[in-house]
Structures are given as C-alpha cells and as structure tokens.
Design a protein around this motif. Structure first.
Motif, PDB file in Angstrom:
ATOM      1  N   ALA A  24      71.339 -37.560-122.703  1.00 54.32           N
ATOM      2  CA  ALA A  24      72.646 -38.099-123.095  1.00 54.32           C
ATOM      3  C   ALA A  24      72.689 -39.617-123.000  1.00 54.32           C
ATOM      4  N   CYS A  25      72.076 -40.189-121.958  1.00 54.74           N
ATOM      5  CA  CYS A  25      72.109 -41.648-121.803  1.00 54.74           C
ATOM      6  C   CYS A  25      71.436 -42.332-122.984  1.00 54.74           C
ATOM      7  N   SER A  74      67.584 -38.326-111.997  1.00 56.39           N
ATOM      8  CA  SER A  74      66.592 -38.742-111.010  1.00 56.39           C
ATOM      9  C   SER A  74      67.226 -39.771-110.072  1.00 56.39           C
ATOM     10  N   ALA A  75      66.443 -40.260-109.113  1.00 55.01           N
ATOM     11  CA  ALA A  75      67.001 -41.117-108.060  1.00 55.01           C
ATOM     12  C   ALA A  75      67.576 -42.421-108.597  1.00 55.01           C
ATOM     13  N   ASN A  76      66.993 -42.944-109.703  1.00 56.33           N
ATOM     14  CA  ASN A  76      67.443 -44.233-110.228  1.00 56.33           C
ATOM     15  C   ASN A  76      68.545 -44.111-111.271  1.00 56.33           C
ATOM     16  N   CYS A  77      68.929 -42.901-111.627  1.00 58.52           N
ATOM     17  CA  CYS A  77      69.933 -42.706-112.676  1.00 58.52           C
ATOM     18  C   CYS A  77      71.336 -43.048-112.168  1.00 58.52           C
ATOM     19  N   PHE A  78      72.060 -43.813-112.962  1.00 59.97           N
ATOM     20  CA  PHE A  78      73.468 -44.058-112.655  1.00 59.97           C
ATOM     21  C   PHE A  78      74.293 -44.031-113.940  1.00 59.97           C
ATOM     22  N   CYS A  79      73.864 -43.189-114.894  1.00 62.76           N
ATOM     23  CA  CYS A  79      74.595 -43.074-116.161  1.00 62.76           C
ATOM     24  C   CYS A  79      76.021 -42.590-115.934  1.00 62.76           C
ATOM     25  N   ASN A  80      76.242 -41.838-114.857  1.00 61.37           N
ATOM     26  CA  ASN A  80      77.603 -41.366-114.566  1.00 61.37           C
ATOM     27  C   ASN A  80      78.556 -42.519-114.273  1.00 61.37           C
ATOM     28  N   LEU A  81      78.029 -43.617-113.753  1.00 66.51           N
ATOM     29  CA  LEU A  81      78.857 -44.786-113.452  1.00 66.51           C
ATOM     30  C   LEU A  81      79.071 -45.658-114.679  1.00 66.51           C
ATOM     31  N   MET A  82      78.276 -45.437-115.729  1.00 61.97           N
ATOM     32  CA  MET A  82      78.407 -46.182-116.980  1.00 61.97           C
ATOM     33  C   MET A  82      79.103 -45.361-118.059  1.00 61.97           C
ATOM     34  N   ALA A  87      78.106 -42.646-119.368  1.00 64.63           N
ATOM     35  CA  ALA A  87      77.094 -42.290-120.367  1.00 64.63           C
ATOM     36  C   ALA A  87      76.355 -41.014-120.004  1.00 64.63           C
ATOM     37  N   GLU A  88      76.900 -40.236-119.053  1.00 71.98           N
ATOM     38  CA  GLU A  88      76.219 -39.017-118.629  1.00 71.98           C
ATOM     39  C   GLU A  88      76.458 -37.855-119.584  1.00 71.98           C
ATOM     40  N   VAL A 117      73.489 -48.142-120.183  1.00 72.84           N
ATOM     41  CA  VAL A 117      73.828 -46.718-120.109  1.00 72.84           C
ATOM     42  C   VAL A 117      73.337 -46.082-118.813  1.00 72.84           C
ATOM     43  N   GLY A 118      72.839 -46.885-117.878  1.00 72.74           N
ATOM     44  CA  GLY A 118      72.504 -46.367-116.554  1.00 72.74           C
ATOM     45  C   GLY A 118      71.291 -45.470-116.485  1.00 72.74           C
ATOM     46  N   CYS A 119      70.308 -45.665-117.368  1.00 70.97           N
ATOM     47  CA  CYS A 119      69.127 -44.789-117.356  1.00 70.97           C
ATOM     48  C   CYS A 119      68.180 -45.100-116.198  1.00 70.97           C
ATOM     49  N   GLY A 120      68.260 -46.321-115.642  1.00 76.13           N
ATOM     50  CA  GLY A 120      67.439 -46.693-114.491  1.00 76.13           C
ATOM     51  C   GLY A 120      66.013 -47.088-114.821  1.00 76.13           C
ATOM     52  N   ARG A 121      65.666 -47.217-116.120  1.00 78.02           N
ATOM     53  CA  ARG A 121      64.280 -47.557-116.470  1.00 78.02           C
ATOM     54  C   ARG A 121      63.892 -48.946-116.000  1.00 78.02           C
TER      55      ARG A 121
END
Length: 453
Positions: free
Chosen positions: A92-93, A132-140, A142-143, A312-316
């Motif tokens: 989704a992100c 995963s641990a670095n994902c923060f799409c929910n805060l953007m 974009a989840e 989009v908070g993918c954490g890459r």
C-alpha cells in the motif's frame, strides 16, 4: 469486494502473463527486489519491504527523450517501446507513492508524456502486508491504498479478499479464477486482518503531530547540522525512495559528436551539485542545508500543494543509509523534541510581561489540530490562569489526571494502575521531560499553589 482462494493466485498471475510482462517481488539473498518473473513460483508475496521501490517502472532511472543530428540540425522524437506490464504484489505504501508521483507528472498544466505512456501501459495489483520494524506508513496515512490500483489482495486465511479498481483487471480476474461475492464471514476476517496489521506497527515510533509547523519552528536548529554531519551525500536514500522524483537533463553524444540523444536521468537534492547554478554559486552548499531541504519537501512543501505528505513511511531510507544517518533513537527524539519546545517557548516569553490562561475543557486524546480525533477523555475541569506557564501546565496536568476517564474514550481501559491519562493514551511520549527542561532553563517552576475562585 470479491473473494478467491489463495491457491488461485498462480492462475491469476498466469492470466496476466498472457498479455503483460509481470514484475513482482522476488528474493535476492536475504533481501527482496522487484523483478520480471516467468512463473508464480518466483514470487514472494509475504516479503517485508523491497530494497528499492517499483517507481523505476513508471519513471526509469535513464530515459531517452529525443535524438538529434547536430550536423543536419535535426531533432527526431524518440519512440521507445512501452511494454504492457503488471506490477504484482505492491504494498500500500508504494501504491500511495506512485499516486504521489502521478500528482506531479500528470499535472494537467504540464503533463509528462513519457510518464503517462508508462502509467497507461501498467496495471497495479497490490497486496496487504505486515509492517517491519522501520515502517511508519501508518503515521503518514499511507498504510491503506484507497485508489491508484487495479486489484488489491488481502489474505484473510486461505483466501484473498479482492478489491477491484479497474474493469480490465476485473475481467482478467473473472476469467482466471473462481470469483465469488464476499460474505459476512469474509468481511469479519478482513477486519481481523486489518486490526492485526495495525497492532503490528512499531509503537516505539512516536506519532508526532503538526510536523510542518515544527519544521518551520526548528528551521535554524542545530539538529540539521548534526544530521547533515552524518550524511555522505551519496543519494542512496533518494534512489530507493518511492517518491523522490528529481531529475537532470543531459545530452549524450555518439562517437564523432555529430549525433546524440537527450536523456532524463535520476538526480537528488542531496547531491552537492544539485543546487549549483551558472557562475558557480551553490544555493545549498552544505550537507545540512541539503538534508533539510529534502525533509522539507517530503513533509512540508508537497503537503502544502497536494494536501498529503510526499513521504509514505516505507522506511527504506533508514535501512539503506550506509552511515545510519537516518537511524533514529525514537526515545531520545521525543525527549529532544520536548526540550526544544521548552526552549522555543522561552524565546517567546523571556523578558516580556506575560499572563497565561488555559481552558481545560474538551480534553481530546490528540492535539486539536489532528485530522482525526475522538471524544474527550475526562470531564471538563475549568479555567486555569497564572503568570508562570510551567506551574500552569503542571496544575492542568494534575487536574486532568485527578479526573475519572470518560467511558468509551481513548483513555478508557488499558493499564488501570497508570493514573497518568496522557501516558496511558500515548505511552511512547513523556510530557514531563518538557516541563522539567522548562524549569531547568528558568521559564518557571513546577511547584504551585492552586487557588480556587
């Protein structure tokens, strides 16, 4: 919504392959990448996050725009073969990231024909994931993918709930699979899967509200020098980012220099030469200024124009950085933010006569400016006033925590032994660090005498 059995996914992919090149996540060593596949067996739908995003299939890293003959003074439009393609298994992100790119390149004022050609020939099949641990799409925000896909699959236990976004993809789905209407049981399973994903996000990453306002307030903060000092300007973050779209235009000559081609190639605002202009002046000569500019575009500038974050908070970027420049200690970050708030408050009130009033009514679980809020967490308390802003805040907090929680509110439930209502709702934050620092730097004192009128 439609439902298909999980065992029918290979048939769906095979049906796409009859007319399209299928690009999907595949495993490479211990990582995952998007790559063209020849069979469903190569696809890893349960992947965490790929190294790079699938944006290169709509915005190639290098693309010929036209060819020229300098000797004849002729320009020839370059007609590249745009291959019909299916991006299968996109999170989704990344779908939201592609939608952000489309907002730029499909701007009706300046439509980009090259991007449009790739987008028109591409179908997108999304798949729900676990963060995963670095994902923060929910805060953007974009989840979830609400648009910009042709099919979206959510595994609900041995079967997929399929959201349909286009007629073309729906026809292929109907022809390849035994499609059935979603039942109440399917919808219940879908809600359970969605809830499980929400609960799996890293709660150590704080939900910091009003980021654009904070970035404006901290524009000259020494944090940028610290972050810039760790940045190598290698552009790795921009290369893997699903929403970085800066590019350069270059003329490439053939041997003999009589003919050549004009090419568009990826670029990045973190590159030392990006903001250099004729005459040698560089508008952003330091890593700190370039990193700050990149962050501002992601979290401030794009938002002002398109009403959503570019990030989009993918954490890459966190995972790819060779210096761990973006590897953030979230606990330390919250404390630093609270201290900065106190310091900037001191700059406002220091040396000025101030009288402070706080209305402790309609105490919502989130900031009043938050896009989504809820019912008050406690009954209304009243009005507080003081010449000391630290004592005032301390008194207001104590008064709120002395109240019973409102039934059905965000503070209802949880740890009943935690009498700090704010901490119960946002356990990742520590409001006290702000008041302690405010007292330390001389704004006021946490000690107070409460006089009721």
């Amino acid at each position: 919504y439609r439902v298909i059995d999980e065992t029918e996914a290979p048939a769906l992919v095979a049906a796409f392959m009859e007319r399209y090149e299928v690009v999907a996540p595949v495993k490479r060593g211990d990582k995952y990448v998007f790559s063209a596949v020849d069979s469903f067996d190569e696809i890893a739908l349960d992947y965490p996050t790929t190294i790079a995003s699938p944006k290169k299939y709509l915005l190639p890293a290098k693309e010929t725009l036209f060819e020229f003959d300098a000797a004849r003074n002729e320009v020839t439009d370059y007609a590249d073969e745009v291959r019909p393609r299916v991006l299968f298994g996109v999170h989704a992100c990344d779908i939201n990231g592609l939608q952000n790119l489309s907002s730029v390149f499909n701007d009706p004022r300046y439509p980009d024909p090259y991007y449009a050609a790739h987008a028109a020939a591409t179908l997108i099949v999304g798949v729900a994931c676990m963060p995963s641990a670095n994902c923060f799409c929910n805060l953007m925000d974009a989840e979830e993918a609400r648009a910009a896909y042709d099919l979206f699959l959510t595994n609900i236990g041995g079967r997929y709930l399929v959201s349909i976004g286009s007629v073309v993809a729906a026809n292929i789905l109907e022809a390849a699979c035994d499609v059935r209407e979603a039942t109440d049981e399917d919808r219940i399973a879908f809600r359970a899967a969605t809830r499980a994903r929400q609960e799996a996000f890293n709660r150590d990453i704080p939900d910091i509200q009003e980021i654009p306002m904070l970035m404006d307030a901290f524009h000259e903060d020494e944090f940028w020098e610290e972050l810039g000092g760790r940045c190598l300007s290698c552009n790795a973050c921009a290369n893997v980012c699903p929403t970085c779209y800066c590019f350069d235009i270059r003329d490439t000559l053939d041997p003999g220099a009589a003919t050549g081609r004009r090419e568009r190639v990826w670029d990045a605002c973190t590159s030392p030469q990006f903001a250099m202009v004729a005459g040698g002046h560089n508008f952003r000569p330091t890593p700190a200024s370039r990193v700050r500019h990149r962050m501002y575009h992601k979290l401030n500038g794009f938002l002002a124009k398109h009403d959503r974050n570019l990030c989009v908070g993918c954490g890459r970027c966190i995972a790819i950085c060779p210096r761990n420049a973006i590897q953030i200690d979230w606990d330390e970050t919250v404390t630093n933010l609270n201290r900065k708030i106190a310091e900037y408050s001191k700059a406002v009130v220091d040396g000025r006569p101030c009288f402070h009033i706080s209305l402790v009514i309609d105490v919502s679980p989130n900031c009043d400016c938050h896009a989504e809020n809820d019912v008050p967490i406690v009954p209304n308390v009243g009005m507080f006033a003081s010449f000391d802003p630290v004592a005032l805040d301390m008194a207001c907090v104590d008064a709120v925590n002395a109240q019973p929680v409102m039934r059905g509110s965000a503070a209802d439930g949880g740890d009943t032994h935690d009498h700090d209502h704010f901490h119960r709702i946002h356990p990742e934050t520590d409001w006290m660090s702000c008041l302690e620092h405010a007292e330390k730097i001389g704004i006021g004192t946490r000690a107070y005498e409460l006089i009721k009128i």
